[in-house]
Design a protein around this motif. Sequence first.
Motif, PDB file in Angstrom:
ATOM      1  N   LEU A  58       2.768   5.845   0.970  1.00  0.00           N
ATOM      2  CA  LEU A  58       1.579   5.758   1.821  1.00  0.00           C
ATOM      3  C   LEU A  58       0.560   6.840   1.464  1.00  0.00           C
ATOM      4  O   LEU A  58      -0.654   6.591   1.469  1.00  0.00           O
ATOM      5  CB  LEU A  58       1.978   5.874   3.289  1.00  0.00           C
ATOM      6  CG  LEU A  58       2.661   4.644   3.890  1.00  0.00           C
ATOM      7  CD1 LEU A  58       3.188   4.942   5.281  1.00  0.00           C
ATOM      8  CD2 LEU A  58       1.691   3.465   3.947  1.00  0.00           C
ATOM      9  N   ASP A  97      -3.171   6.142   0.212  1.00  0.00           N
ATOM     10  CA  ASP A  97      -4.330   6.743   0.873  1.00  0.00           C
ATOM     11  C   ASP A  97      -5.232   7.469  -0.127  1.00  0.00           C
ATOM     12  O   ASP A  97      -6.458   7.289  -0.119  1.00  0.00           O
ATOM     13  CB  ASP A  97      -3.868   7.719   1.950  1.00  0.00           C
ATOM     14  CG  ASP A  97      -5.036   8.411   2.629  1.00  0.00           C
ATOM     15  OD1 ASP A  97      -5.704   7.762   3.451  1.00  0.00           O
ATOM     16  OD2 ASP A  97      -5.301   9.588   2.312  1.00  0.00           O
ATOM     17  N   VAL A 102      -4.284   4.505   9.238  1.00  0.00           N
ATOM     18  CA  VAL A 102      -3.227   3.519   9.008  1.00  0.00           C
ATOM     19  C   VAL A 102      -2.203   4.003   7.990  1.00  0.00           C
ATOM     20  O   VAL A 102      -1.035   3.625   8.050  1.00  0.00           O
ATOM     21  CB  VAL A 102      -3.806   2.153   8.581  1.00  0.00           C
ATOM     22  CG1 VAL A 102      -4.688   1.570   9.667  1.00  0.00           C
ATOM     23  CG2 VAL A 102      -4.570   2.257   7.271  1.00  0.00           C
ATOM     24  N   THR A 103      -2.638   4.851   7.046  1.00  0.00           N
ATOM     25  CA  THR A 103      -1.679   5.350   6.063  1.00  0.00           C
ATOM     26  C   THR A 103      -0.938   6.589   6.557  1.00  0.00           C
ATOM     27  O   THR A 103       0.115   6.942   6.021  1.00  0.00           O
ATOM     28  CB  THR A 103      -2.383   5.695   4.731  1.00  0.00           C
ATOM     29  OG1 THR A 103      -3.449   6.617   4.990  1.00  0.00           O
ATOM     30  CG2 THR A 103      -2.925   4.446   4.079  1.00  0.00           C
ATOM     31  N   GLN A 108       5.692   4.411   8.578  1.00  0.00           N
ATOM     32  CA  GLN A 108       5.923   2.985   8.374  1.00  0.00           C
ATOM     33  C   GLN A 108       7.215   2.799   7.579  1.00  0.00           C
ATOM     34  O   GLN A 108       7.481   3.547   6.640  1.00  0.00           O
ATOM     35  CB  GLN A 108       4.756   2.358   7.595  1.00  0.00           C
ATOM     36  CG  GLN A 108       3.402   2.519   8.247  1.00  0.00           C
ATOM     37  CD  GLN A 108       3.192   1.610   9.419  1.00  0.00           C
ATOM     38  OE1 GLN A 108       3.901   0.609   9.578  1.00  0.00           O
ATOM     39  NE2 GLN A 108       2.233   1.934  10.269  1.00  0.00           N
ATOM     40  N   PRO A 152       5.577   0.048   3.561  1.00  0.00           N
ATOM     41  CA  PRO A 152       4.181   0.454   3.323  1.00  0.00           C
ATOM     42  C   PRO A 152       3.278  -0.649   2.802  1.00  0.00           C
ATOM     43  O   PRO A 152       2.056  -0.501   2.819  1.00  0.00           O
ATOM     44  CB  PRO A 152       4.327   1.557   2.262  1.00  0.00           C
ATOM     45  CG  PRO A 152       5.572   1.202   1.528  1.00  0.00           C
ATOM     46  CD  PRO A 152       6.500   0.580   2.542  1.00  0.00           C
ATOM     47  N   VAL A 170       0.540  -2.180   5.023  1.00  0.00           N
ATOM     48  CA  VAL A 170      -0.545  -1.200   5.157  1.00  0.00           C
ATOM     49  C   VAL A 170      -1.420  -1.221   3.914  1.00  0.00           C
ATOM     50  O   VAL A 170      -2.654  -1.152   4.007  1.00  0.00           O
ATOM     51  CB  VAL A 170       0.043   0.212   5.383  1.00  0.00           C
ATOM     52  CG1 VAL A 170      -1.066   1.256   5.363  1.00  0.00           C
ATOM     53  CG2 VAL A 170       0.787   0.266   6.704  1.00  0.00           C
TER      54      VAL A 170
END
Length: 206
Positions: A8, A12, A95-96, A100, A103, A106
Amino acid sequence: MTTSALILIGIDLAAALVLSLGLYYRRHHRRDLVVAFLGVNVGVMVVAAVLGTAEVALGLGLGLFGVLSIIRLRSSEISQREVAYYFAALAIGLVTGLPQTDPWPVAALVALILAVLWGADHPALLSRARHQVVRLDRAISDDRELRAELEERLGGTVASTTVQELDLVNDTTLVDVRYRIPRAAVRPTTSRATAATAPAMQAAAR
């Protein structure tokens, strides 16, 4: 740190670079806002990852949206387009940053944000639309006469006008105008408009 969290973070950072350098800077060339977008994105991502709950991240996101709205209202240097990039950088960071297990959904949402901005801010989209604030060397109170004068000077079809200042003493009119140029004039519009309007008015494109 889990493998999912590392993925993630990579998503990002890659998305932030694409957003700020690949999309924004390539089209608009403002280095200061590249720094701002990257800072907002990474900062929100780190805070969301540390706090680690959707409820806290949601409150953080709403608070930052409010702060950016205040910045927009108090600053004339940030356009609506740039606010959209701010919101995109913030949303990607949110969101990142949340934990999670998988991933890749996302990643799909992040790709959607980038794709929408790429299309919405593409130079070919509504390329004939123009917006200028124009000062005419005549005080014109009649709307039809004002439109005719602007169309003659700008070489396009006026869609809307908003008179900001009508100075009867100095015989000038300051007007916010939105217009469309002919299809054949899309490419050379900058030089053409400058040559046509220089003798009679001062224009600041927005």
